[in-house]
Design a protein around this motif. Sequence first.
Motif, PDB file in Angstrom:
ATOM      1  N   PHE A   1      15.226   4.075  -2.645  1.00  0.00           N
ATOM      2  CA  PHE A   1      15.239   3.652  -4.048  1.00  0.00           C
ATOM      3  C   PHE A   1      13.952   3.990  -4.790  1.00  0.00           C
ATOM      4  O   PHE A   1      13.931   3.981  -6.019  1.00  0.00           O
ATOM      5  CB  PHE A   1      15.476   2.137  -4.124  1.00  0.00           C
ATOM      6  N   LEU A   2      12.893   4.293  -4.047  1.00  0.00           N
ATOM      7  CA  LEU A   2      11.599   4.477  -4.693  1.00  0.00           C
ATOM      8  C   LEU A   2      11.585   5.612  -5.719  1.00  0.00           C
ATOM      9  O   LEU A   2      11.014   5.448  -6.810  1.00  0.00           O
ATOM     10  CB  LEU A   2      10.525   4.692  -3.627  1.00  0.00           C
ATOM     11  N   PRO A   3      12.205   6.776  -5.445  1.00  0.00           N
ATOM     12  CA  PRO A   3      12.215   7.826  -6.483  1.00  0.00           C
ATOM     13  C   PRO A   3      12.942   7.392  -7.755  1.00  0.00           C
ATOM     14  O   PRO A   3      12.555   7.787  -8.866  1.00  0.00           O
ATOM     15  CB  PRO A   3      12.941   8.991  -5.806  1.00  0.00           C
ATOM     16  N   PHE A   4      14.020   6.585  -7.619  1.00  0.00           N
ATOM     17  CA  PHE A   4      14.710   6.071  -8.807  1.00  0.00           C
ATOM     18  C   PHE A   4      13.756   5.215  -9.644  1.00  0.00           C
ATOM     19  O   PHE A   4      13.712   5.345 -10.875  1.00  0.00           O
ATOM     20  CB  PHE A   4      15.922   5.224  -8.400  1.00  0.00           C
ATOM     21  N   ILE A   5      13.005   4.343  -8.963  1.00  0.00           N
ATOM     22  CA  ILE A   5      12.071   3.478  -9.678  1.00  0.00           C
ATOM     23  C   ILE A   5      10.977   4.314 -10.340  1.00  0.00           C
ATOM     24  O   ILE A   5      10.580   4.049 -11.483  1.00  0.00           O
ATOM     25  CB  ILE A   5      11.461   2.440  -8.712  1.00  0.00           C
ATOM     26  N   PHE A   6      10.499   5.330  -9.623  1.00  0.00           N
ATOM     27  CA  PHE A   6       9.458   6.189 -10.182  1.00  0.00           C
ATOM     28  C   PHE A   6       9.936   6.877 -11.454  1.00  0.00           C
ATOM     29  O   PHE A   6       9.229   6.883 -12.472  1.00  0.00           O
ATOM     30  CB  PHE A   6       9.031   7.236  -9.146  1.00  0.00           C
ATOM     31  N   LEU A   7      11.130   7.437 -11.423  1.00  0.00           N
ATOM     32  CA  LEU A   7      11.654   8.129 -12.606  1.00  0.00           C
ATOM     33  C   LEU A   7      11.906   7.153 -13.751  1.00  0.00           C
ATOM     34  O   LEU A   7      11.770   7.512 -14.926  1.00  0.00           O
ATOM     35  CB  LEU A   7      12.940   8.871 -12.245  1.00  0.00           C
ATOM     36  N   TRP A   8      12.267   5.929 -13.402  1.00  0.00           N
ATOM     37  CA  TRP A   8      12.528   4.911 -14.418  1.00  0.00           C
ATOM     38  C   TRP A   8      11.254   4.533 -15.174  1.00  0.00           C
ATOM     39  O   TRP A   8      11.276   4.373 -16.398  1.00  0.00           O
ATOM     40  CB  TRP A   8      13.139   3.682 -13.753  1.00  0.00           C
ATOM     41  N   ILE A   9      10.133   4.408 -14.457  1.00  0.00           N
ATOM     42  CA  ILE A   9       8.911   3.947 -15.120  1.00  0.00           C
ATOM     43  C   ILE A   9       7.974   5.092 -15.482  1.00  0.00           C
ATOM     44  O   ILE A   9       6.972   4.869 -16.164  1.00  0.00           O
ATOM     45  CB  ILE A   9       8.146   2.937 -14.240  1.00  0.00           C
ATOM     46  N   ARG A  10       8.279   6.308 -15.051  1.00  0.00           N
ATOM     47  CA  ARG A  10       7.362   7.429 -15.266  1.00  0.00           C
ATOM     48  C   ARG A  10       7.062   7.630 -16.756  1.00  0.00           C
ATOM     49  O   ARG A  10       7.970   7.757 -17.566  1.00  0.00           O
ATOM     50  CB  ARG A  10       7.960   8.715 -14.706  1.00  0.00           C
ATOM     51  N   GLY A  11       5.801   7.609 -17.081  1.00  0.00           N
ATOM     52  CA  GLY A  11       5.370   7.830 -18.453  1.00  0.00           C
ATOM     53  C   GLY A  11       5.512   6.621 -19.343  1.00  0.00           C
ATOM     54  O   GLY A  11       5.072   6.631 -20.491  1.00  0.00           O
ATOM     55  N   ARG A  12       6.110   5.535 -18.801  1.00  0.00           N
ATOM     56  CA  ARG A  12       6.313   4.344 -19.635  1.00  0.00           C
ATOM     57  C   ARG A  12       5.640   3.108 -19.057  1.00  0.00           C
ATOM     58  O   ARG A  12       5.335   2.181 -19.776  1.00  0.00           O
ATOM     59  CB  ARG A  12       7.815   4.095 -19.819  1.00  0.00           C
ATOM     60  N   ARG A  13       5.436   3.118 -17.732  1.00  0.00           N
ATOM     61  CA  ARG A  13       4.727   2.009 -17.087  1.00  0.00           C
ATOM     62  C   ARG A  13       5.311   0.664 -17.488  1.00  0.00           C
ATOM     63  O   ARG A  13       4.668  -0.150 -18.152  1.00  0.00           O
ATOM     64  CB  ARG A  13       3.235   2.059 -17.433  1.00  0.00           C
ATOM     65  N   ARG A  14       6.529   0.419 -17.102  1.00  0.00           N
ATOM     66  CA  ARG A  14       7.260  -0.789 -17.523  1.00  0.00           C
ATOM     67  C   ARG A  14       6.781  -2.024 -16.746  1.00  0.00           C
ATOM     68  O   ARG A  14       7.490  -2.539 -15.875  1.00  0.00           O
ATOM     69  CB  ARG A  14       8.747  -0.577 -17.297  1.00  0.00           C
TER      70      ARG A  14
ATOM     71  N   HIS B   1       0.815  -1.209   0.000  1.00  0.00           N
ATOM     72  CA  HIS B   1       0.000   0.000   0.000  1.00  0.00           C
ATOM     73  C   HIS B   1       0.850   1.261   0.000  1.00  0.00           C
ATOM     74  O   HIS B   1       0.596   2.198  -0.761  1.00  0.00           O
ATOM     75  CB  HIS B   1      -0.930  -0.019   1.216  1.00  0.00           C
ATOM     76  N   THR B   2       1.875   1.297   0.846  1.00  0.00           N
ATOM     77  CA  THR B   2       2.668   2.525   0.967  1.00  0.00           C
ATOM     78  C   THR B   2       3.416   2.832  -0.319  1.00  0.00           C
ATOM     79  O   THR B   2       3.536   3.999  -0.715  1.00  0.00           O
ATOM     80  CB  THR B   2       3.626   2.446   2.172  1.00  0.00           C
ATOM     81  N   CYS B   3       3.904   1.800  -1.011  1.00  0.00           N
ATOM     82  CA  CYS B   3       4.601   2.047  -2.276  1.00  0.00           C
ATOM     83  C   CYS B   3       3.640   2.594  -3.328  1.00  0.00           C
ATOM     84  O   CYS B   3       3.980   3.523  -4.070  1.00  0.00           O
ATOM     85  CB  CYS B   3       5.275   0.766  -2.777  1.00  0.00           C
ATOM     86  N   LEU B   4       2.443   2.025  -3.390  1.00  0.00           N
ATOM     87  CA  LEU B   4       1.458   2.498  -4.366  1.00  0.00           C
ATOM     88  C   LEU B   4       1.090   3.953  -4.086  1.00  0.00           C
ATOM     89  O   LEU B   4       1.084   4.794  -5.000  1.00  0.00           O
ATOM     90  CB  LEU B   4       0.215   1.618  -4.310  1.00  0.00           C
ATOM     91  N   VAL B   5       0.801   4.275  -2.837  1.00  0.00           N
ATOM     92  CA  VAL B   5       0.408   5.638  -2.464  1.00  0.00           C
ATOM     93  C   VAL B   5       1.529   6.628  -2.766  1.00  0.00           C
ATOM     94  O   VAL B   5       1.287   7.726  -3.295  1.00  0.00           O
ATOM     95  CB  VAL B   5       0.025   5.694  -0.967  1.00  0.00           C
ATOM     96  N   LEU B   6       2.764   6.243  -2.457  1.00  0.00           N
ATOM     97  CA  LEU B   6       3.874   7.169  -2.670  1.00  0.00           C
ATOM     98  C   LEU B   6       4.195   7.347  -4.153  1.00  0.00           C
ATOM     99  O   LEU B   6       4.650   8.428  -4.557  1.00  0.00           O
ATOM    100  CB  LEU B   6       5.111   6.680  -1.905  1.00  0.00           C
ATOM    101  N   MET B   7       3.961   6.341  -4.949  1.00  0.00           N
ATOM    102  CA  MET B   7       4.154   6.514  -6.389  1.00  0.00           C
ATOM    103  C   MET B   7       3.175   7.551  -6.934  1.00  0.00           C
ATOM    104  O   MET B   7       3.549   8.442  -7.706  1.00  0.00           O
ATOM    105  CB  MET B   7       3.964   5.186  -7.112  1.00  0.00           C
ATOM    106  N   TYR B   8       1.910   7.473  -6.519  1.00  0.00           N
ATOM    107  CA  TYR B   8       0.929   8.475  -6.940  1.00  0.00           C
ATOM    108  C   TYR B   8       1.270   9.844  -6.375  1.00  0.00           C
ATOM    109  O   TYR B   8       1.049  10.874  -7.036  1.00  0.00           O
ATOM    110  CB  TYR B   8      -0.472   8.060  -6.501  1.00  0.00           C
ATOM    111  N   SER B   9       1.801   9.885  -5.163  1.00  0.00           N
ATOM    112  CA  SER B   9       2.195  11.163  -4.558  1.00  0.00           C
ATOM    113  C   SER B   9       3.295  11.830  -5.371  1.00  0.00           C
ATOM    114  O   SER B   9       3.246  13.047  -5.627  1.00  0.00           O
ATOM    115  CB  SER B   9       2.660  10.935  -3.115  1.00  0.00           C
TER     116      SER B   9
END
Length: 329
Positions: free
Chosen positions: A134-147, A34-42
């Motif tokens: 590491f979460l911001p790195f993952i977010f930037l990696w998949i942002r706009g591409r949804r890998r 849950h926390t990872c999902l919420v923070l990705m949207y944040s």
Amino acid sequence: MLAQHLTRRVSLDRIGWIPTSCLGLFGVLLFFVHTCLVLMYSMERSGLTGRRLFASFHIRRIFRIYPLSILAGAVALALHVTSDVNGIRGLSVASLGGKREIIANFLLIQNLAQVKSIINVLWSLPFELQMYLFLPFIFLWIRGRRRFWALIALWTASVLAALAQPHIPALGMLSILLFVPNFLPGVIAYSLPHVPRIKSHFWPVLILSLVAIFTLRPTLQVGWILCLALGLSIPWFAEIRTPWLRTVSNRIATYSYGIYLSHQFSIWFALGVLAPYSLWLRIPVLVSLLIALPVVLYHVIERPMIQVGIRLANRWSEPNMEQAEAVAA
């Protein structure tokens, strides 16, 4: 977690076939999703990138997590209480650890320092903080591409790393690897399009089904698979629209961190310190503390510190900050 510690305090190890010790653990594993999902949207809503995203994200997390965890540790030290000692399950009076253990608890690096948590609910916070690095790195990696498939491959690799971790001495300090497969499904849920084909009232059925499966074989390995199943399922569910349920859920979410950190103190005081007194006194005291402490902690400490974090994060994430830093240099 609350149910687990209440049952442990009264030495209730099983409810039917269910070992009560597994209830809190699986609750924490579901929270990691849950926390990872919420923070990705944040992070998506923030619209930030690069250094400004990292600064904003980590400042907010620091002011969200540390103030209450430090307070909980300080109160435990002041009261000389710690977890699972003297044959008493839960907090009880005992001599506490040395400086290394205390410092590690305040910094929330118990797993890296390989020391026990003074209050055992603190065990999960180091893993949260280390995953947040590491979460911001993952977010930037998949942002706009949804890998999606790349994330499935990453989850598979994380499972292999988690399986190897206990058997490789060099990875002894990296117990975070055991929980990465529980965090990543939240990112996977974020990477999937929201296609609400299942009505929201089936959501509790899914959660209870996952809990039931975990109680049959309460291991981390099963937890990894169930968390992945949860992450894959989330985008298929419609959002809950029932007003009263949304209100109750919002209140619980608001005070959840305070509940998490304070409930053992409430149990200790009501069922331990007040043990010589009648249950007619202890039960109302317990219920009152379980409700009142999180509310007070939120409004007196947690919310003001969150606001401080927001102000600092906004300051450091201003568009001209990097330019100002370059001029100053």
